[in-house]
Enzyme design. Sequence first.
Site, PDB file in Angstrom:
ATOM      1  N   ASP A 149      -9.995   3.188   1.723  1.00  0.00           N
ATOM      2  CA  ASP A 149     -10.072   2.639   3.085  1.00  0.00           C
ATOM      3  C   ASP A 149     -10.703   3.633   4.063  1.00  0.00           C
ATOM      4  O   ASP A 149     -11.434   3.248   4.970  1.00  0.00           O
ATOM      5  CB  ASP A 149      -8.663   2.290   3.601  1.00  0.00           C
ATOM      6  CG  ASP A 149      -8.150   0.982   3.031  1.00  0.00           C
ATOM      7  OD1 ASP A 149      -8.977   0.136   2.639  1.00  0.00           O
ATOM      8  OD2 ASP A 149      -6.920   0.810   2.993  1.00  0.00           O
ATOM      9  N   ILE A 170     -10.766  -4.138  12.839  1.00  0.00           N
ATOM     10  CA  ILE A 170     -10.614  -4.319  11.391  1.00  0.00           C
ATOM     11  C   ILE A 170     -10.129  -5.735  11.075  1.00  0.00           C
ATOM     12  O   ILE A 170     -10.067  -6.127   9.918  1.00  0.00           O
ATOM     13  CB  ILE A 170      -9.709  -3.251  10.732  1.00  0.00           C
ATOM     14  CG1 ILE A 170      -8.255  -3.387  11.156  1.00  0.00           C
ATOM     15  CG2 ILE A 170     -10.212  -1.854  11.031  1.00  0.00           C
ATOM     16  CD1 ILE A 170      -7.322  -2.615  10.224  1.00  0.00           C
ATOM     17  N   LYS A 202       0.804  -1.230   0.000  1.00  0.00           N
ATOM     18  CA  LYS A 202       0.000   0.000   0.000  1.00  0.00           C
ATOM     19  C   LYS A 202       0.838   1.281   0.000  1.00  0.00           C
ATOM     20  O   LYS A 202       0.445   2.283  -0.577  1.00  0.00           O
ATOM     21  CB  LYS A 202      -0.934   0.021   1.207  1.00  0.00           C
ATOM     22  CG  LYS A 202      -2.130  -0.892   1.065  1.00  0.00           C
ATOM     23  CD  LYS A 202      -3.112  -0.702   2.209  1.00  0.00           C
ATOM     24  CE  LYS A 202      -4.236  -1.705   2.107  1.00  0.00           C
ATOM     25  NZ  LYS A 202      -5.269  -1.526   3.110  1.00  0.00           N
ATOM     26  N   GLY A 257      -3.004   1.209  17.412  1.00  0.00           N
ATOM     27  CA  GLY A 257      -2.119   0.866  16.295  1.00  0.00           C
ATOM     28  C   GLY A 257      -1.731   2.095  15.513  1.00  0.00           C
ATOM     29  O   GLY A 257      -2.464   3.098  15.491  1.00  0.00           O
ATOM     30  N   ALA A 258      -0.563   2.018  14.876  1.00  0.00           N
ATOM     31  CA  ALA A 258      -0.058   3.188  14.146  1.00  0.00           C
ATOM     32  C   ALA A 258       0.577   2.767  12.825  1.00  0.00           C
ATOM     33  O   ALA A 258       1.528   3.379  12.359  1.00  0.00           O
ATOM     34  CB  ALA A 258       0.954   3.927  15.026  1.00  0.00           C
ATOM     35  N   ASN A 312      -4.818   2.026  -1.879  1.00  0.00           N
ATOM     36  CA  ASN A 312      -5.431   0.685  -1.860  1.00  0.00           C
ATOM     37  C   ASN A 312      -6.189   0.403  -3.148  1.00  0.00           C
ATOM     38  O   ASN A 312      -6.737  -0.683  -3.315  1.00  0.00           O
ATOM     39  CB  ASN A 312      -6.350   0.507  -0.643  1.00  0.00           C
ATOM     40  CG  ASN A 312      -7.706   1.134  -0.866  1.00  0.00           C
ATOM     41  OD1 ASN A 312      -7.808   2.195  -1.479  1.00  0.00           O
ATOM     42  ND2 ASN A 312      -8.753   0.482  -0.401  1.00  0.00           N
ATOM     43  N   GLY A 368     -15.092  -6.834  11.773  1.00  0.00           N
ATOM     44  CA  GLY A 368     -14.067  -6.388  10.831  1.00  0.00           C
ATOM     45  C   GLY A 368     -14.381  -6.493   9.354  1.00  0.00           C
ATOM     46  O   GLY A 368     -13.719  -5.849   8.537  1.00  0.00           O
TER      47      GLY A 368
END
Length: 273
Positions: free
Chosen positions: A102, A217, A66, A131-132, A87, A240
Amino acid sequence: MTQIYGIVAHPVAHSLSPIIHNAAFEALNIDAKYEKFDFESEDLFEFLKKVKKENILGLSVSIPHKETIIQYLDEVSDTAKIIGAVNTVINRNGKLYGTNTDYIGVLHALCPNSALNSQLSVLKSSVLILGAGGSARAIVYGLKLKGLKVFIANRTEEKAKDLAEEFDVNFLCNADLDKLIPDIIINTTSVGMFGVAVEKSPYPKELFKKHQIVMDIVYRPLMTKFLTDAKNAGCQIITGEKMLLYQAVEQFELWTNQKAPFEIMKKALIVNL
Ligand code: ATR
């Protein structure tokens, strides 16, 4: 001649995107086939040459391409540039155009039945992103766009700090997780996924509060430990597969300029989960 579309990823074997898109092509009587293209990073550029040569009309792009694909495309949308990830690729007469659906997927997953703006702004919510990585980037972008107050926490705090700074949102250190009671919590890490850490959750279960909306997700399994904990605490949960579905719907419409057969795509996905 049958049109060709597909997903480029590595590994790609378990992707559900072919099922969703092929169901849509069939439903609309479009003579097209959506395939799986399994290429590693070092072969991506050569593959994109083949896309042009063989007139493959559109691509879904997934892990690990991506971010790296951007450098090989002829044009990239402003949104994808800001997110830093593509994406979706559209082949426009031999020129490859990249964009990102996304961020739309996450907004629709949170607020289906359109009326996105009003629902989200009524919520005027605070949202904690766990999350990062690449997925977090699109999600942070989308939620900030809707005016939500975004906080980012991550195992590696430095990455959360950098991402928060880049998007001008808030960083939350792991020691302070219990100090924030967000309206929405979204897991963007791979924790809880089959083969990664299926028995684990990225968030302490005792911190969930009944009024919260909790989304994952990860969709394999559909009921992750994270979502099970949230459900047990009385939260509203969003599984998700929703983001996967909505980003695909948007992608399909970009490729075909036709209204995507949403219910058919949804059904194809659900029976194959
Ligand atoms: P993606 O593109 O799917 O977001 P990624 O860019 O590799 O994938 O990001 C994965 C995210 O999941 C990261 O935030 C990662 O945390 P680190 O930055 O600390 O690596 C997080 N993650 C993966 N495995 C994890 C684990 N076992 N515990 C906590 N976080 C994890």
